[in-house]
Design an enzyme around this catalytic site. Structure first.
Site, PDB file in Angstrom:
ATOM      1  CG  ASP A 289      -2.222   0.813   0.922  1.00 33.61           C
ATOM      2  OD1 ASP A 289      -2.161   1.720   0.051  1.00 33.61           O
ATOM      3  OD2 ASP A 289      -3.256   0.582   1.568  1.00 33.61           O
TER       4      ASP A 289
HETATM    5  C1  NOJ Z   1      -4.068   3.881   0.157  1.00 34.75           C
HETATM    6  C2  NOJ Z   1      -5.227   2.943   0.240  1.00 34.75           C
HETATM    7  O1  NOJ Z   1      -5.173   2.200   1.439  1.00 34.75           O
HETATM    8  C3  NOJ Z   1      -5.330   1.954  -0.925  1.00 34.75           C
HETATM    9  O2  NOJ Z   1      -6.548   1.299  -0.841  1.00 34.75           O
HETATM   10  C4  NOJ Z   1      -5.176   2.681  -2.230  1.00 34.75           C
HETATM   11  O3  NOJ Z   1      -5.309   1.755  -3.286  1.00 34.75           O
HETATM   12  C5  NOJ Z   1      -3.828   3.364  -2.256  1.00 34.75           C
HETATM   13  N1  NOJ Z   1      -3.786   4.358  -1.184  1.00 34.75           N
HETATM   14  C6  NOJ Z   1      -3.542   4.036  -3.591  1.00 34.75           C
HETATM   15  O4  NOJ Z   1      -4.304   5.153  -3.753  1.00 34.75           O
END
Ligand code: NOJ
Length: 754
Positions: A289
């Site tokens: 993430d």
């Molecule tokens: C953080 C989020 O937890 C995740 O779900 C998302 O895909 C990413 N950012 C990218 O934006």
């Protein structure tokens, strides 16, 4: 008698098509391997790590870090993909740099959070779960993929497979609710919709199941917090949806921010290698993430970024979102085998997408006209109206007559930007109707829609700013008194009041956790005053999570839970409000009576001190609360209709090969409608113990007025079994309660003995 002697994976027949990976047949697989072998033999170590590097670009950021000088990095082969860049022209240009100006010309992946639609926005996933319609989820993903791929995107960070029983957690909106089976079926359908059975089709995009694992169980419902539980619970309650997505062929997996057993998921070898690859045979690649690799320092498991990269890579992470940490491992010879494996997995995904044949396959200019079409919007409207849940409808107040005078009141009544819900990054709200416009269009020439905003989202401007980020500001400068006065004067002129209230889009979603789930202060006060006018009040409740509606349920005659319905919300709400479509949604998560019940699930265990049958309130030395009933206000699976259904007595066929239960359902009202018939079980005596109720099947029926249909459920090993603490399927035996009904509370029960 022992019926089932084999250990089998539950929910997930091994025969399920692995569409992503089976699309490369053995011969094609060999060709791909030869191609990648040859490409990798030419790659420097830095270029290999480059494939594992996913910087962010564009104006949308979800964290602190921003990458710089992307174009130069691409030329140097230090980038595997980018995300959050929107539009064919920009993406084509960046792809051109990769293909024409880097040494080996390896095309990039372009990722985006396409969560519930692209420019055509569908309802939030939690709402789609309320439809219990897997085809709706698949259609949403298919249309999303068609639109996103037409705009240059080849990879979506969806579906979210995190089961959550805690409405305090803001991201419940992005998932499919509290039940592992409902979540599993929905995420598998999403994967099929994004990827189809042919990834090389230029309308197919890579899916990414997230957030592996347990993110929906963060303690206290607090964002990014730890999530800890027994493996028994993981295998039975939280793992099934991730696994279902993998079985459906998900091409990538995103590791969660949280820890599992004290080890952050980003560097948790048990999760990323032992479970995902060795037990589930996942063949795609794993991405972190946002900045999660460097955040291993904050977690307190890595002393510095170098160690963080090492831990993540060794655990099984293939791609690093934003931290750009893997370059720090260039001098470590021991890391070479890991880097080779990770690089290969990413190149395979690009190969399967057909990017080596045509790097611009997602960038043809003439496909932009496929975005936000009448057809996609029609699908979004049709699906949105399936997701609304009728929670209360005294004296059949709904549907409303189109020739009435309606006072539409509330902070959600006339806002364009708050229809789509959280995580609609490609939304173009200026094109979407407000609810006011939708209702006006629906009554055109017949009735009248009067309007007053009535109040702000909350009296606290700081909270309102927190809940209306990303340009969705909606605060009115007038005082609470002025707004109330106007609303009451409008209300008095009407036959009926429709109150559009609840949360704004960003009141839920990432990092939008709440400690209070009730209607915000001024909105509650406004409802109290509206009720005093003596006019009937219909509450349209907007929210991205289950909320507390005690006062509303006690004092208002009708409540329609509309979640966030996407770009076509306004027309879809009008369809249901005026009876052009009969509501059929069922709650994918219970609505609590108080935030103190969180986390809660109908899949609870009996405990050693259960309340007596039928008792719900305090009883000393029995499992109960001193100050609240134990049950939710609205149970899991609940939802009313404008018609009525009669359920016959269920019939059990205890055949030695496979028992079944069947039940006939009759539409006893005057309107055609859909009904979701639900099957629950209880394994009465087992070790380990099982919950008092578990959803193990459902069927969504369309029943014309007066029509009867019979539904049959197989009571096979998948339906009755469970996993032990080591993840092995336990054979079902002994006595089971078999429950069938329209929701988790209102069931007819039979006993099955195996
Ligand atoms: C953080 C989020 O937890 C995740 O779900 C998302 O895909 C990413 N950012 C990218 O934006």
């Amino acid at each position: 008698m022992k019926l089932f002697n084999r250990i089998l994976p539950l929910f997930l027949p091994a025969s399920l098509a692995l569409c992503f990976f089976s699309c490369t047949r053995p011969a094609a697989e060999q060709t791909m391997n030869r191609f990648i072998d040859s490409l990798m033999s030419e790659m420097t170590l830095e270029e290999k790590i480059g494939q594992m590097n996913l910087p962010v670009t564009g104006s949308i950021v979800t964290g602190q870090a921003q990458s710089s000088d992307i174009a130069q990095q691409i030329r140097e082969g230090r980038v595997g993909g980018l995300f959050n860049l929107k539009g064919v022209e920009s993406i084509r240009e960046v792809q051109r740099i990769a293909v024409e100006e880097s040494r080996l010309g390896i095309p990039l992946l372009f990722g985006m959070d396409v969560i519930h639609g692209y420019e055509t926005v569908f309802p939030i996933p939690l709402a789609v779960a309320s439809s219990w319609d897997t085809l709706a989820a698949q259609t949403m993903a298919r249309v999303s993929a068609q639109e996103a791929s037409a705009d240059g995107i080849s990879w979506t960070f969806s579906p979210m497979a995190d089961v959550s029983c805690d409405a305090r957690w803001g991201r419940m909106s992005e998932g499919f609710g509290e039940d592992p089976l409902l979540c599993s079926k929905m995420v598998a359908a999403m994967v099929r919709g994004y990827q189809t059975d042919n990834l090389a089709d230029s309308t197919s995009i890579l899916s990414c199941v997230k957030h592996f694992a347990l993110y929906g169980a963060v303690e206290g419902g607090l964002e990014y917090n730890n999530a800890e539980m027994s493996r028994y619970r993981m295998y039975n309650d939280y793992f099934p949806p991730y696994r279902a997505a993998v079985e459906a062929g998900a091409a990538s997996v995103m590791a969660a921010f949280n820890t599992v057993e004290g080890i952050p998921a980003t560097c948790n070898k048990w999760l990323l290698t032992d479970i995902l690859r060795n037990e589930w045979n996942f063949q795609g690649f794993v991405v972190s993430d946002y900045t999660a690799v460097q955040e291993l320092r904050e977690h307190g498991v890595a002393a510095d970024k170098h160690e963080a990269a090492l831990l993540a890579l060794q655990a099984g992470l293939d791609m690093d979102m934003v931290s750009e940490a893997f370059f720090l491992l260039q001098d470590d010879k021991n890391m070479l085998p890991y880097i080779d494996k990770a690089c290969r997995r990413i190149l395979e995904a690009k190969y399967r997408l057909g990017l080596f044949d045509d790097p611009y396959r997602y960038c043809s200019r003439n496909r932009e006209e496929n975005i936000y079409t009448a057809q996609s919007r029609g699908e979004a409207r049709r699906i949105a109206r399936e997701t609304f849940v009728l929670l209360k409808n005294d004296n059949s107040l709904l549907p409303l007559k189109k020739n009435s005078t309606i006072a539409l009141i509330g902070p959600l009544a006339d806002t364009r930007a708050n229809m789509s819900g959280t995580w609609a990054v490609a939304a173009t709200p200026s094109r979407y109707k407000t609810l006011r416009e939708g209702l006006q269009d629906a009554v055109e020439g017949k009735g009248t829609v009067l309007y007053a905003k009535g109040c702000n989202l909350t009296s606290d401007p700081v909270l309102e700013a927190n809940a209306t980020m990303f340009g969705r500001e909606m605060r009115d400068p007038r005082s609470d008194e002025q707004m109330l006065k106007e609303a009451l004067s409008v209300a008095r002129k009407a036959d009926v009041i429709v109150a559009a209230m609840g949360e704004s889009s960003e009141y839920s979603g990432e990092c939008a956790c709440r400690t209070d789930l009730s209607m915000p202060d001024v909105q509650h006060d406004l409802l109290v005053e509206l009720k005093k006018t003596g006019k009937p009040v219909v509450l349209l409740n907007f929210s991205g999570r289950p909320v507390v509606l005690n006062w509303e349920a006690e004092n208002l005659p009708a409540i329609l839970q509309v979640w966030f319905g996407g770009s076509e919300t306004a027309d879809a709400v009008a369809d249901v409000l005026f009876g052009d479509y009969c509501p059929s949604g069922k709650l994918p998560a219970a609505f609590p009576r108080t935030v103190g019940q969180m986390p809660m699930t109908y899949r609870r265990f009996n405990t050693s001190r259960p309340l007596a049958d039928g008792k719900d309130t305090f009883s000393k030395y029995q499992s109960s609360y001193i100050d609240s009933p134990k049950s939710p206000l609205f149970p899991f699976g609940f939802g009313l209709s404008y018609t009525t259904f009669h359920y016959s007595s269920p019939v059990l066929q205890n055949s030695p090969t496979c028992p079944t239960v069947s039940i006939s359902v009759t539409n006893t009202g005057t309107r055609d409608a859909d009904e979701v018939v639900q099957l629950y079980i209880r394994d009465k005596v087992s070790m380990p113990a099982r919950p008092v109720q578990e959803l193990r099947g459902w069927q969504r029926l369309h029943l014309a007025a007066g029509e009867t249909k019979t539904v049959e459920f197989l009571l096979d090993v998948q339906t009755l079994g469970f996993y032990d603490q080591e993840g092995k399927a336990v054979k079902p035996e002994g006595e089971f309660e078999i429950m069938v009904g329209p929701d988790s509370k209102n069931v007819k029960t039979l006993t099955l003995s195996l």
